[in-house]
Scaffold this active site. Structure first.
Site, PDB file in Angstrom:
ATOM      1  CE  LYS A 178      56.330  80.296  48.219  1.00  0.00           C
ATOM      2  NZ  LYS A 178      54.984  79.867  47.829  1.00  0.00           N
TER       3      LYS A 178
ATOM      4  NE  ARG B  65      49.327  83.891  39.817  1.00  0.00           N
ATOM      5  CZ  ARG B  65      48.286  83.260  40.359  1.00  0.00           C
ATOM      6  NH1 ARG B  65      47.077  83.765  40.241  1.00  0.00           N
ATOM      7  NH2 ARG B  65      48.455  82.141  41.030  1.00  0.00           N
TER       8      ARG B  65
HETATM    9  N1  BES Z   1      56.179  79.109  43.405  1.00  0.00           N
HETATM   10  C1  BES Z   1      54.884  79.040  43.953  1.00  0.00           C
HETATM   11  C2  BES Z   1      54.124  77.780  43.536  1.00  0.00           C
HETATM   12  C3  BES Z   1      54.642  76.462  44.030  1.00  0.00           C
HETATM   13  C4  BES Z   1      54.108  75.863  45.150  1.00  0.00           C
HETATM   14  C5  BES Z   1      55.611  75.779  43.336  1.00  0.00           C
HETATM   15  C6  BES Z   1      54.561  74.630  45.565  1.00  0.00           C
HETATM   16  C7  BES Z   1      56.069  74.559  43.755  1.00  0.00           C
HETATM   17  C8  BES Z   1      55.533  73.972  44.865  1.00  0.00           C
HETATM   18  C9  BES Z   1      54.061  80.229  43.497  1.00  0.00           C
HETATM   19  O1  BES Z   1      54.752  81.401  43.282  1.00  0.00           O
HETATM   20  C10 BES Z   1      53.074  80.496  44.577  1.00  0.00           C
HETATM   21  O2  BES Z   1      53.485  80.790  45.654  1.00  0.00           O
HETATM   22  N2  BES Z   1      51.803  80.370  44.256  1.00  0.00           N
HETATM   23  C11 BES Z   1      50.757  80.556  45.205  1.00  0.00           C
HETATM   24  C12 BES Z   1      49.623  81.267  44.512  1.00  0.00           C
HETATM   25  C13 BES Z   1      48.578  81.781  45.439  1.00  0.00           C
HETATM   26  C14 BES Z   1      49.118  82.897  46.279  1.00  0.00           C
HETATM   27  C15 BES Z   1      47.412  82.246  44.618  1.00  0.00           C
HETATM   28  C16 BES Z   1      50.305  79.191  45.707  1.00  0.00           C
HETATM   29  O3  BES Z   1      50.309  78.225  44.939  1.00  0.00           O
HETATM   30  O4  BES Z   1      49.994  79.091  46.884  1.00  0.00           O
HETATM   31 ZN    ZN Z   2      55.007  82.544  45.068  1.00  0.00          ZN
END
Ligand code: BES
Ligand code: ZN
Ligand code: ZN
Length: 494
Positions: A260, A334
């Site tokens: 990230k 997931r």
């Molecule tokens: N934990 C994150 C989702 C999230 C984002 C929670 C902002 C709380 C606030 C999750 O694991 C994630 O990173 N999801 C990605 C999915 C993508 C790679 C398809 C996302 O939402 O960007």
């Molecule tokens: Zn994530």
């Protein structure tokens, strides 16, 4: 924690340092409002979110649009904000029940207890709330008469529900070094020890291997803090239904090798919010003596980078035998849930609910304050939406469809862990989970994406910046509704 005492006396006959009065729908002519002129001089109009402390008369006035439970929560929490820096220890107030004595009294106590939450564990200088005791008179705004016992019961329930919510916030707010999967597991174990009818099982990595949880294990592999599967069981003496709550417990989500960007990584301690909700739902269920068997299954892990990290391009084998092409290691929740949901179905639940901070896309779709509700069963989804009003947690449904489902196709595995389109990300995440729901459980399953409300960096309503305990009240009120239905009791009559 703030204490409550209920008195079968007129408000005026109760001894307290200050008094709290709610002005309902700008009705300044109610008999409880003695300071109409002062309020007018102070420019108090009774508009939304207006509250004022009048030190010369030691009274706090707060406005409330209606006597709906959520308005009451907001209104009393606004009142307490005005006396935050005072030194008063006792406050008194009457009831604002309208037609629903238990619901409204519970809301009143919840507003006070949730609104006064403070997370100061890591502050050297603490600034605790001075109010220690709230004295409640059974005198009612609408002149109705209630027994002390019914009011006490409602407050006791509010104490359980608010305590579960506030403890859920504590876990989410705790920084990742202090809440690793192992520490979360010990927390669950200790919690279970203190509760009635609760058992706690902790599965370590050996267990995950034996269970063929290849997806869960891959996510956890690069962390020096090993993964844990936490399984809590609440079994009352008699039960005719089984509920299983599954929680995403990423004690930290760095994104893994699909790292990230820095500004998105902060707050990712909150990726354990689903787990924390599941833990505290079962805690409250035991304290409320709910008559159902309830399980909480938590997949606790850290998504980190390292030489042995799982990689984009890897293909994982999940517990149910399906293969998953990893195209983004940040879509890790997931993967953990896939294995936990499969494990959960072995328990043969009547209702299977997962809670997860699963996608940023859900926050884009519904905004920060709303839980995304997904599933195949319209009736089940509607039952959760209906509880929204009572519990105060906002919900919105996001509909599945066959075209979005196709976007998860992979050329070389049974599915990809991300969609091939940038649109509809909350739903495609839900549809990914659907691959792990067996046919006989499709209609029993609900997916709650709590990525928005679980952690908000600004104060909102009676929630402080940080964790809100999303999902806890929603699910508890939802569970309680089954009890009411079964006993053909209208909540109002209780
Ligand atoms: N934990 C994150 C989702 C999230 C984002 C929670 C902002 C709380 C606030 C999750 O694991 C994630 O990173 N999801 C990605 C999915 C993508 C790679 C398809 C996302 O939402 O960007
Ligand atoms: Zn994530
Ligand atoms: Zn995550």
């Amino acid at each position: 924690m703030i204490k409550f005492e209920v008195y079968d006396k007129k408000i005026d006959d109760i001894d307290a340092e200050i008094e709290l009065i709610v002005i309902v729908d700008k009705n300044f002519n109610h008999r409880w409002i003695q300071d109409k002129n002062i309020l007018e001089k102070c420019g108090f109009k009774g508009k939304e979110d207006e509250a004022i402390f009048l030190p010369m008369v030691n009274r706090v006035y707060t406005s409330c649009k209606t006597l709906e439970p959520e308005d009451i929560r907001l209104s009393v929490s606004n009142a307490f904000k005005t006396i935050k820096n005072t030194t008063f220890k006792t406050i008194k107030m009457g009831l604002y029940t309208q037609n629903c004595p238990p619901t409204n009294t519970r809301a009143l106590a919840e507003g006070i207890l949730l609104g006064n939450y403070i997370f100061d564990k890591y502050k050297t200088e603490k600034n605790p709330l001075s109010i220690e005791l709230v004295k409640i008179s059974t005198e009612d705004y609408s002149d109705k008469i209630y027994t002390k016992d019914s009011i006490i019961k409602a407050i006791e329930e509010a104490l359980v529900i608010a305590d579960a919510t506030n403890k859920a916030k504590d876990i989410v707010n705790t920084p990742p070094f202090d809440m690793t999967p192992e520490k979360l597991a010990s927390y669950a174990k200790n919690m279970a020890k203190k509760l009635k009818n609760i058992e706690c099982f902790i599965g370590d990595e050996e267990f995950l291997k034996a269970e063929n949880m290849g997806a869960f294990l891959a996510v956890a592999r690069a962390s020096s803090n090993p993964a844990k599967l936490i399984h809590l069981t609440y079994k009352p003496k008699k039960s005719n239904k089984k509920f299983v709550f599954v929680g995403k417990g990423l004690t930290y989500d760095s994104g893994g090798l699909s790292l990230k960007p820095s500004e998105y990584m902060v707050t990712m301690k909150s990726d354990k919010s689903g787990a924390s909700a599941a833990l505290h739902i079962i805690k409250a269920a035991s304290e409320l003596n709910l008559p159902y068997e309830i399980h909480a299954i938590i997949g606790a892990a850290e998504n980190m980078i390292g030489g042995n990290a799982y990689k984009p391009d890897d293909i994982l084998k999940a517990r149910n035998g399906k293969t998953i092409e990893v195209r983004n290691t940040d879509a890790e929740g997931r993967l953990v849930l896939a294995d936990c949901l499969d494990y959960a179905q072995d328990l043969k639940p009547d209702y299977l609910i997962d809670m997860a901070t699963l996608t940023g896309a859900c926050v884009v779709a519904l905004g920060e304050y709303t839980i995304g509700v997904m599933g195949h069963n319209e009736k089940l989804k509607n039952s959760i939406l209906k509880i929204s009003d009572k519990s105060g947690e906002l919900c919105g449904t996001l509909p599945f469809n066959r075209y979005l489902k196709k976007l998860l196709k992979s050329d070389i595995a049974d599915m990809s862990n991300i969609s091939s389109s940038r649109y509809g990300g909350a739903i495609t995440a839900g549809l990914f989970l659907d691959n792990f729901i067996r046919d006989e459980y499709k209609d029993k399953w609900l997916h709650l994406d709590i990525a928005g409300p679980a952690f908000v960096e600004k104060n909102w309503g009676y929630n402080q910046a940080g964790a809100s305990g999303a999902g806890v009240r929603l699910c508890l009120y939802w569970l309680k509704e089954f009890v009411y239905k079964e006993n053909s009791i209208h909540q109002e009559e209780l």
